[in-house]
Design a protein around this motif. Structure first.
Motif, short mmCIF file in Angstrom:
data_model
loop_
_atom_site.label_atom_id
_atom_site.label_comp_id
_atom_site.label_asym_id
_atom_site.label_seq_id
_atom_site.Cartn_x
_atom_site.Cartn_y
_atom_site.Cartn_z
N LEU A 1 0.83 -1.20 0.00
CA LEU A 1 0.00 0.00 0.00
C LEU A 1 0.87 1.25 0.00
O LEU A 1 0.53 2.25 -0.65
CB LEU A 1 -0.94 -0.01 1.21
CG LEU A 1 -2.00 -1.11 1.20
CD1 LEU A 1 -2.77 -1.13 2.52
CD2 LEU A 1 -2.97 -0.93 0.04
N ALA A 2 1.99 1.20 0.71
CA ALA A 2 2.92 2.33 0.71
C ALA A 2 3.50 2.54 -0.69
O ALA A 2 3.63 3.68 -1.16
CB ALA A 2 4.03 2.10 1.73
N ARG A 3 3.85 1.44 -1.36
CA ARG A 3 4.42 1.56 -2.71
C ARG A 3 3.39 2.12 -3.68
O ARG A 3 3.69 2.99 -4.51
CB ARG A 3 4.90 0.18 -3.18
CG ARG A 3 5.31 0.13 -4.66
CD ARG A 3 6.48 1.03 -4.95
NE ARG A 3 6.85 0.98 -6.37
CZ ARG A 3 6.33 1.75 -7.32
NH1 ARG A 3 5.39 2.64 -7.00
NH2 ARG A 3 6.73 1.65 -8.58
N ILE A 4 2.16 1.64 -3.60
CA ILE A 4 1.12 2.10 -4.52
C ILE A 4 0.81 3.58 -4.31
O ILE A 4 0.55 4.32 -5.26
CB ILE A 4 -0.15 1.24 -4.36
CG1 ILE A 4 0.12 -0.19 -4.87
CG2 ILE A 4 -1.33 1.84 -5.08
CD1 ILE A 4 -0.97 -1.18 -4.53
N SER A 5 0.91 4.03 -3.06
CA SER A 5 0.61 5.43 -2.75
C SER A 5 1.81 6.36 -2.91
O SER A 5 1.69 7.56 -2.72
CB SER A 5 0.06 5.55 -1.32
OG SER A 5 1.07 5.19 -0.38
N PRO B 1 7.71 7.12 0.90
CA PRO B 1 9.18 7.03 0.84
C PRO B 1 9.65 5.60 1.07
O PRO B 1 8.99 4.80 1.73
CB PRO B 1 9.63 7.95 1.97
CG PRO B 1 8.46 8.11 2.87
CD PRO B 1 7.25 8.01 1.99
N MET B 2 10.84 5.27 0.52
CA MET B 2 11.36 3.92 0.59
C MET B 2 11.55 3.44 2.02
O MET B 2 11.46 2.24 2.32
CB MET B 2 12.68 3.83 -0.18
CG MET B 2 13.25 2.42 -0.32
SD MET B 2 12.12 1.26 -1.16
CE MET B 2 12.08 2.00 -2.81
N SER B 3 11.79 4.36 2.95
CA SER B 3 11.99 3.98 4.35
C SER B 3 10.77 3.28 4.93
O SER B 3 10.87 2.54 5.91
CB SER B 3 12.32 5.22 5.19
OG SER B 3 11.26 6.18 5.11
N GLU B 4 9.60 3.49 4.35
CA GLU B 4 8.37 2.85 4.81
C GLU B 4 8.09 1.54 4.06
O GLU B 4 7.08 0.90 4.31
CB GLU B 4 7.18 3.80 4.63
CG GLU B 4 7.28 5.08 5.45
CD GLU B 4 6.09 6.00 5.24
OE1 GLU B 4 5.05 5.51 4.73
OE2 GLU B 4 6.20 7.19 5.57
N MET B 5 8.99 1.18 3.16
CA MET B 5 8.73 0.02 2.30
C MET B 5 9.78 -1.07 2.45
O MET B 5 9.86 -1.97 1.61
CB MET B 5 8.66 0.46 0.83
CG MET B 5 7.47 1.35 0.53
SD MET B 5 7.35 1.73 -1.24
CE MET B 5 8.36 3.19 -1.36
#
Length: 349
Positions: A324-328, A331-335
């Motif tokens: 969901l973080a990637r789709i939205s 930042p990479m730190s959350e992925m």
């Protein structure tokens, strides 16, 4: 002359008689169709009270979004494709991992589509097919390699994905992984505390990144504790169980048999315990075993042994968060999530 309307594609779609639509939800909720559509998409610009009212009516009517219409309207499939290789994913991995992902995606409108990963030498076959035909909004796959061609391909095409496992690429990418290096350190340390001086581990194939992490961690731990380490080279985690059992029997009847085992998979644990039973060896007395606790099946290992838990349901939830973080566009730190072994040693009861 036909009159033009501002109906959404879903309203114009042919529906089964009695099938709730955006229009029927809007009529009962008392809002415009466009407002209902945005409310069901959880648009933050729609008041929370309105979103709740629409959700309640939709639930009452049994409304299910028309995915074909959504795709026409937004260009999104609302599908996440999970690639699984039936040779690799065994016992409870799929159910635990999938349950966690489903929990993490609950309420988002996303569905999970399980696709059989390619069993031939072309690991890109299914991924190319999904991307070229727009069959999903994002892809998840497992068993990463250090320089995985699937990761390279998806990065080059800027297609959303996340991996269960890391790579050695300098370009960062979304992943969820388990700290297998820490796991094997803990397992070997525990065996040495119990007086074991020769540890055997059936490893994953070294082409896989987690196999590299396990090997490095095991060798470092063996050096640190001054013990002998055996990693058989002619069988691996994916070998036929009978082949693994034969190798363990060969090692035990040799001049320097292992007195401790680390098991990194459920099937490997079951095979090891069966072999020990057949050889008349009792864990906790003649020999010791520390295994990875990966699912509820681990509760039923007999005889009971010490385990270190990898929570695959938590892994699935983390994967949903990363996707969901990637789709939205977060930042990479959350992925990038590295999960640690859970808790201390426990008896598999």
């Amino acid at each position: 002359m036909s009159r033009k309307t501002l109906d959404t594609p879903e309203d114009n779609a042919i529906d089964r008689p009695g099938r709730p639509t955006l229009r029927t939800v809007a009529a009962e909720a008392g809002f415009a169709v466009t407002t209902v559509s945005r409310a069901l998409a959880n648009d933050p610009q729609i008041a929370e009270g309105t979103r709740k009212r629409v959700a309640d009516v939709a639930r009452k009517q049994g409304y299910v979004p028309n995915r074909a219409a959504q795709r026409l309207r937004t260009g999104q499939t609302k599908v996440i494709s999970l690639l699984l290789n039936p040779k690799h994913e065994f016992l409870s991995f799929t159910s635990e991992f999938l349950t966690g992902m489903s929990e993490g995606l609950s309420g988002t409108g996303y569905a999970i589509n399980i696709t059989a990963d390619s069993l031939n030498d072309d690991r890109l076959e299914q991924i190319r097919h999904i991307r070229k035909h727009s069959l999903a909004d994002a892809i998840v796959f497992t068993r990463t390699e250090c320089f995985d061609e699937r990761v390279r391909y998806l990065l080059e095409h800027d297609f959303p994905f996340a991996t269960h496992g890391r790579t050695d690429f300098t370009t960062p990418h979304p992943f969820v992984d388990f700290d297998n290096e820490m796991f094997v350190h803990m397992a070997i340390e525990r065996l040495t505390q119990k007086g074991r001086r020769h540890v055997c581990i059936i490893m994953p194939n070294e082409r896989y990144t987690f196999g590299q992490h396990l090997r490095f961690g095991a060798r470092q731990a063996a050096i640190a504790h001054g013990i002998e380490l055996t990693i058989p080279g002619d069988v691996d985690l994916d070998s036929d169980p009978d082949e693994i059992a034969a190798k363990l029997r060969e090692l035990h009847t040799g001049p320097n048999p292992p007195d401790g085992y680390v098991c990194v998979g459920e099937v490997n644990t079951l095979v090891t315990l069966a072999y020990l039973h057949d050889m008349g060896l009792t864990p906790g007395t003649d020999i010791d075993v520390v295994a990875k606790w990966a699912s509820p099946i681990s509760k039923h290992f007999r005889p009971r042994i010490e385990t270190i838990r990898e929570d695959l349901r938590a892994t699935g939830r983390a994967m949903a968060k990363v996707l969901l973080a990637r789709i939205s566009g977060a930042p990479m730190s959350e992925m990038q999530i590295l999960l640690k072994p859970e808790g201390q040693f426990s008896i598999s009861d």
